[in-house]
Scaffold this active site. Structure first.
Site, PDB file in Angstrom:
ATOM      1  N   ASP A  55       0.886  -1.174   0.000  1.00 24.07           N
ATOM      2  CA  ASP A  55       0.000   0.000   0.000  1.00 24.07           C
ATOM      3  C   ASP A  55       0.916   1.213   0.000  1.00 24.07           C
ATOM      4  O   ASP A  55       1.439   1.601   1.049  1.00 24.07           O
ATOM      5  CB  ASP A  55      -0.894  -0.021   1.247  1.00 24.07           C
ATOM      6  CG  ASP A  55      -1.883   1.145   1.260  1.00 24.07           C
ATOM      7  OD1 ASP A  55      -2.272   1.613   0.170  1.00 24.07           O
ATOM      8  OD2 ASP A  55      -2.257   1.588   2.359  1.00 24.07           O
ATOM      9  N   GLU A  71      -0.935  -1.208  -5.052  1.00 25.37           N
ATOM     10  CA  GLU A  71      -2.189  -0.486  -5.293  1.00 25.37           C
ATOM     11  C   GLU A  71      -2.004   0.496  -6.444  1.00 25.37           C
ATOM     12  O   GLU A  71      -1.037   1.253  -6.492  1.00 25.37           O
ATOM     13  CB  GLU A  71      -2.633   0.264  -4.034  1.00 25.37           C
ATOM     14  CG  GLU A  71      -4.014   0.877  -4.194  1.00 25.37           C
ATOM     15  CD  GLU A  71      -4.518   1.532  -2.922  1.00 25.37           C
ATOM     16  OE1 GLU A  71      -4.767   0.814  -1.953  1.00 25.37           O
ATOM     17  OE2 GLU A  71      -4.639   2.769  -2.917  1.00 25.37           O
ATOM     18  N   ASP A 101      -2.947   1.117   6.895  1.00 26.89           N
ATOM     19  CA  ASP A 101      -2.056   0.837   5.764  1.00 26.89           C
ATOM     20  C   ASP A 101      -1.539  -0.600   5.802  1.00 26.89           C
ATOM     21  O   ASP A 101      -1.305  -1.211   4.758  1.00 26.89           O
ATOM     22  CB  ASP A 101      -0.860   1.800   5.770  1.00 26.89           C
ATOM     23  CG  ASP A 101      -1.303   3.225   6.035  1.00 26.89           C
ATOM     24  OD1 ASP A 101      -1.399   4.007   5.100  1.00 26.89           O
ATOM     25  OD2 ASP A 101      -1.595   3.536   7.221  1.00 26.89           O
TER      26      ASP A 101
END
Lengths: 194, 194
Positions: free
Chosen positions: A7, A68, A141
């Site tokens: 992330d 991501e 996260d």
């Protein structure tokens, strides 16, 4: 299949490693968040993240790196830093000749919770349940990185967004990877005089 | 002062090296454009650019790297790739402990042409005149990289946007740089069997 989910972010970058196969319960291998100081200039924040990506790939030897996909959002300055952190993650994965898969936030949410509009708490809750953990990984996260990895395990090779090496780039990556491997052997231990 | 100007981009990345000092005519050292194939996945395009940044810094030994500051524009997908190319440029500069300066396109245009709204042809024309060249460097990315470098020479240390190493990041950068230097000595020449 071992997946390293990332992330991306400058202030907090989530790392999550999961073992799994389609149709089987994924297993937690490792999860953490790497922070870089907002007071440090961006070039050095990216350098810090590069080292973290190298360390995680070297230690956990994933088969694929799931990152991501970054979209432009409200805060443009934040999204630039996020895109750059994601870029360095992809760069390090390519250096190790690892396939890179990009998943959008809504793909991840839909895979984990059944809804592409789920909130962070829901994602955290489902990650905890899927991996049979006692507590939800914090901060968000960390849970998001695991969600990315789980999403990739479940979508598996169906994803058409996987980056693979061409012959030429594979040779380039191999050279760069060997450079790192050779150099690491000769570097003093952390903390030793430079 | 030797400045490496970088006009970041995945499809075409402009590189321009200029020697100069405030109040003196800047001198052209080198200029080129590095292209990466749009058919190659982004991770490997970034890997290719990383090698180019390494090569230019190693060959020309600039004192500072000036990178165009990337803003969100109309084409969001293009700007993400541009931001990531800029991020890798900053990363490699930090690895070499070189200060990184970011200049906006309008700062560069204003410094070179007197107008922050000058078009590409005007910038190319002024770069040609300032460096006393016979022909305008092509494509525009090459001229833009030189414009960035000239802009930085002229703005000099007045710029407050220079990234400098902290003691901790300097040590980290020194380790990474030594890793590259050691590894390069031991790598086969390009084209030799891996």
């Amino acid at each position: 299949m071992r997946v390293l989910g990332i992330d991306p972010g400058l202030t907090r970058c989530g790392f999550g490693v999961v073992d799994g196969a389609p149709g089987h319960s994924p297993q937690l291998v490792a999860v953490d968040v790497v922070r870089t100081d907002a007071g440090t200039e961006i070039a050095y924040r990216l350098l810090r993240l590069e080292h973290a990506f190298e360390d995680w790939i070297t230690e956990h030897r994933p088969d694929v790196v799931a990152v991501e996909r970054v979209f432009a959002q409200h805060n443009v300055q934040t999204v630039m830093g996020t895109a750059q952190a994601a870029g360095v993650a992809m760069l390090v994965a390519a250096r190790h000749q690892l396939p890179v898969a990009l998943h959008t936030p809504s793909e991840v949410k839909a895979a984990i919770t059944g809804s592409g509009r789920a909130d962070k708490a829901q994602v955290g809750q489902m990650v905890t349940r899927i991996l049979r953990l006692d507590v939800t990984p914090k901060p968000a996260d960390a849970a998001d990185a695991l969600a990315l990895a789980i999403c990739h395990v479940w979508r598996g090779s169906a994803s058409d967004r996987i980056t693979r090496a061409t012959a030429a780039s594979a040779e380039q990556a191999a050279r760069q990877r060997r450079a790192y491997a050779l150099a690491r052997q000769q570097l003093p231990a952390p903390g030793a005089p430079a």
